[in-house]
Motif scaffolding. Structure first.
Motif, PDB file in Angstrom:
ATOM      1  N   SER A 168       0.850  -1.184   0.000  1.00 19.11           N
ATOM      2  CA  SER A 168       0.000   0.000   0.000  1.00 19.11           C
ATOM      3  C   SER A 168       0.883   1.230   0.000  1.00 19.11           C
ATOM      4  O   SER A 168       1.558   1.517   0.980  1.00 19.11           O
ATOM      5  N   LEU A 199       1.533   5.226  -2.480  1.00 12.64           N
ATOM      6  CA  LEU A 199       1.162   6.002  -3.654  1.00 12.64           C
ATOM      7  C   LEU A 199       2.165   5.775  -4.775  1.00 12.64           C
ATOM      8  O   LEU A 199       1.831   5.838  -5.942  1.00 12.64           O
ATOM      9  N   GLU A 254      -3.748   1.946  -2.470  1.00 12.05           N
ATOM     10  CA  GLU A 254      -3.086   3.252  -2.339  1.00 12.05           C
ATOM     11  C   GLU A 254      -2.734   3.584  -0.898  1.00 12.05           C
ATOM     12  O   GLU A 254      -1.871   4.405  -0.647  1.00 12.05           O
TER      13      GLU A 254
END
Length: 777
Positions: free
Chosen positions: A364, A366, A389
């Motif tokens: 997880s 970005l 994300e």
């Protein structure tokens, strides 16, 4: 196979094939364009499969198992193997067999049957009876908010584990910390440096377990942590009582440890990434399990919040001005860390497979974290993968909970699987695409060419679950003699033997034997055509294309798919030479070109706009899900909701958008609820809250309920996108639709519908070109 979808196309056998009638010769098979392949979900549950409490009978020549296609001579008490025609005598305990007194495995409806091999994975270690183990490997280099999310999920997971499941805990940042859960008086941690590779022996020595640890424990009388050590008991057990404890014993210790646990405290220089040694952490966890529980079903659950920048497995430097590798970098060989990291994870995969352990990856972040590099270790061990994300996102939280859920929603996680395949004479196995590893078991049915995990008739699956699916590629031997396969016997046989340890620790053997017909396609192609499975063929082509894109340099997927589709239509279409308007395609093939059109546009072929991590993630799921799910990944389903009709399937086309409609798109990885312009305006005015507009309120609610039903059933949990026409998130729907209306022909569109700003060809144009090329002489 026909146009009316079967409720359960996989049936009791969970086997689907591209061709259900097979051409007799290698030449004819190559003319079929679509390869001969079978997709099998070896342990999918089905209430009709009987479980027998005794051992199966094996043929003394080819070791295949007696099944309902074996011919039986009741007077001589002999059964004839359908694979090698060997005559086998029944053992004494089958002496009562007769035409009216048959054992279950000879009943014609039981083509799939399960045998209980017993509790041989009963693995008493010290005072614990170990059935399964979970080692949580937790990244500590993340912001406080993310860290709190992930800690609460780990706590919840440990609470859901069965009481006797063993639990270990490893954290990592700049260094790796192995927590000694058996030492509950205070927190006791063994620290490993994150900069260099550590061998399994060094890990054992530093932790004081296994053979290397003997000299650290004088006389071997008392294990660390105060557990009395029996004389003559294997030394490795001290490691189990120190680092791996039953969930019920260590839940409190682990919860208080998680409460106190802080994010990585090493200072990070400005403009730099934190130093994160993911590779070493996974090595240490694998070494710990290899020393304590070799051969026992165990999973390493890795929770990773960013890219590895330190030690083996690093994918990027610490300098933030260096971007993480993209597809372009990989194509141009401009990703200096990539090959080295893949090589490291490849060796980790081999170690885990030899120990029988699984690597699950929950990433997880970005930015990318290195899923593309770790793919080999996750896929070869049959691990689960979830990419999201944020650790606070429902995609991660709900998926992570599903892994540990028991009861109806459980994934049915099983361990230590092996798959063996027996086939009729003249059939060769090229390999398997799916979450497994070749065991390099040679035999007469191994083909010369290899696809995926090949050169074998047996595969290892360290981890598998109810939905695990494997694609087996077959070939026909090139014996050009007059005795072509099937001239003596019109039927061909395939047998899939899957042995595995279920969640309760029992070892089971599932035997699936299927038969198909040989047909002489040179004489009459009608029977061949009727046995074509369009969905399976599309999925097999997608898996094969993905494999080629990964393994062949400079492979042009779109051109390869187009060329094959043109060949396919030339072979099976009906037309007059050089007359495109005369072209028609049999109804057994009618959906196939459309599947190919959507495959060409899908994220599996068009990697532009996706990172290598996302592409690796999509491909791993494409390769492990069943045909129905994989078909949705290639060609999403679209349902339309409106006032004047019941919810109904809509064409995957921009023309399906209407101002007064709601659309529900299921593309497997995301589920989109799309409101037309008028609907969105009414909703914003609050009409659904007024008693006289109850029907509108129900219309708004129906797609939401259906979306939740899809999400509830699926793993990994898909992302839910709720959007409005002309809103920014409408792109999730528009990207999947056929661009029949673009900015070039916007003047022809109906009021309230939409256009797509693209230069991609539409399905109609694609078909016209296909017809023109297929009929060329």
């Amino acid at each position: 196979m026909s146009e009316i979808p079967n409720a359960d196309p996989e049936g009791i056998d969970s086997v689907r094939m591209t061709w259900n009638n097979w051409p007799r010769t290698k030449v004819e098979a190559s003319k079929c364009v679509i390869p001969l392949a079978a997709s099998i979900s070896p342990i999918r549950s089905n209430p009709e499969i009987p479980t027998l409490p005794y051992l199966p009978l094996r043929c003394k020549t080819c070791t295949s198992i007696m099944n309902c296609f074996s011919r039986v001579d009741f007077t001589a008490k002999i059964w004839i193997c359908p694979f090698c025609f060997q005559r086998n005598h029944f053992p004494p305990h089958y002496s009562m067999i007769s035409e009216t007194n048959l054992p279950a495995e000879l009943y014609s409806q039981y083509t799939t049957i399960e045998y209980t091999i017993g509790d041989k994975n009963h693995n008493p270690v010290g005072e614990f009876d170990v059935k399964s183990a979970f080692v949580f490997v937790l990244d500590t280099c993340m912001i406080e908010e993310e860290f709190e999310y992930v800690k609460s999920e780990v706590k919840r997971a440990v609470g859901l584990l069965p009481e006797n499941a063993m639990v270990g805990f490893v954290t990592f940042g700049t260094q790796v910390q192995v927590h000694e859960l058996g030492f509950s008086d205070m927190s006791k941690v063994y620290v490993f440096r994150g900069t260099k590779e550590i061998s399994k022996d060094q890990i054992m020595e530093q932790l004081g377990i296994g053979g290397a640890g003997r000299r650290n424990v004088p006389g071997g009388a008392v294990g660390v942590g105060g557990y009395q050590q029996q004389r003559g008991m294997p030394m490795q057990n001290s490691g189990v009582s120190r680092f791996l404890l039953p969930a019920s014993d260590c839940e409190f210790t682990l919860n208080s440890l998680l409460d106190e646990l802080q994010t990585d405290q090493w200072p990070v220089a400005p403009g730099n990434r934190p130093s994160r040694c993911t590779g070493v952490a996974l090595s240490v966890a694998a070494g710990l399990l290899g020393a304590c529980l070799p051969g026992t079903g165990a999973r390493i659950v890795a929770l990773v919040g960013g890219p590895c920048t330190e030690g083996p497995g690093a994918i990027i430097s610490k300098d933030l001005s260096d971007p993480v590798r993209s597809h372009k970098d990989l194509d141009k060989d401009a990703a200096p860390y990539f090959k080295k990291a893949v090589k490291f994870y490849d060796s980790l995969a081999k170690q885990l497979v030899s120990q029988g352990h699984v690597l699950d990856l929950f990433a997880s972040a970005l930015d990318q974290v290195g899923v593309a590099e770790m793919k080999v270790a996750v896929e070869r061990t049959g691990g689960l993968v979830v990419l999201s994300e944020s650790f606070g996102h429902s995609v991660f939280k709900d998926s992570f909970k599903r892994v540990f859920d028991s009861g109806e929603k459980s994934l049915g996680l099983c361990f230590n699987g092996t798959l063996e395949i027996n086939c009729s004479k003249d059939i060769k196995i090229q390999g398997i695409i799916g979450p497994c590893t070749s065991l390099e078991k040679k035999g007469p049915s191994v083909a010369d060419t290899v696809i995926g995990e090949g050169n074998t008739t047996a595969w290892k699956m360290c981890g598998l679950d109810k939905s695990s699916c494997f694609t087996v590629f077959f070939d026909i031997s090139s014996s050009e003699k007059s005795n072509a396969p099937g001239s003596a016997n019109p039927q061909l046989y395939l047998q899939f033997l899957t042995s595995y340890q279920n969640p309760e620790g029992m070892t089971l053997l599932r035997v699936t034997t299927v038969t198909r017909r040989w047909v002489d396609s040179a004489v009459n192609s009608e029977e061949l055509v009727q046995g074509f499975d369009q969905e399976t063929a599309a999925v097999v082509m997608a898996r094969f294309t993905s494999l080629k894109m990964e393994s062949e340099e400079g492979f042009d997927a779109t051109r390869w798919l187009d060329r094959n589709l043109i060949r396919f239509c030339s072979k099976f279409g009906e037309y007059r030479k050089d007359d495109p308007s005369s072209f028609t395609l049999n109804s057994f093939f009618s959906f196939f070109p459309q599947f190919m059109f959507n495959l060409r546009r899908s994220q599996f072929v068009q990697v532009f706009n996706n990172s290598p991590d996302e592409t690796a993630y999509f491909r791993m799921l494409l390769n492990r899900e069943n045909i129905t799910n994989a078909a949705v990944m290639i060609q999403p389903s679209l349902i339309s909701y409106s006032f004047n009709s019941l919810p109904q399937p809509a064409l995957l086309d921009v023309a399906s958008i209407g101002a007064d409609r709601i659309l529900l798109l299921d593309s497997y990885f995301s589920v989109v609820v799309f409101h037309g312009m008028t609907i969105a305006q009414w909703r914003n005015l609050g009409y659904q809250n007024q008693p006289e507009h109850q029907v509108f309120s129900q219309l708004l609610q129906a797609p939401k309920d259906d979306a939740q039903a899809i999400i509830h059933e699926r793993f990994p949990v898909p992302r839910l996108v709720v959007c409005d026409q002309h809103g920014s998130q409408a792109r999730f729907l528009l990207a999947k639709l056929n661009p029949s209306a673009t900015y070039n022909n916007a003047n022809e569109m109906a009021a309230g519908s939409d256009i797509i700003f693209t230069d991609d060809v539409s399905l109609q144009v694609f078909f016209e070109h296909l017809q023109r090329l297929a009929v060329q002489s």
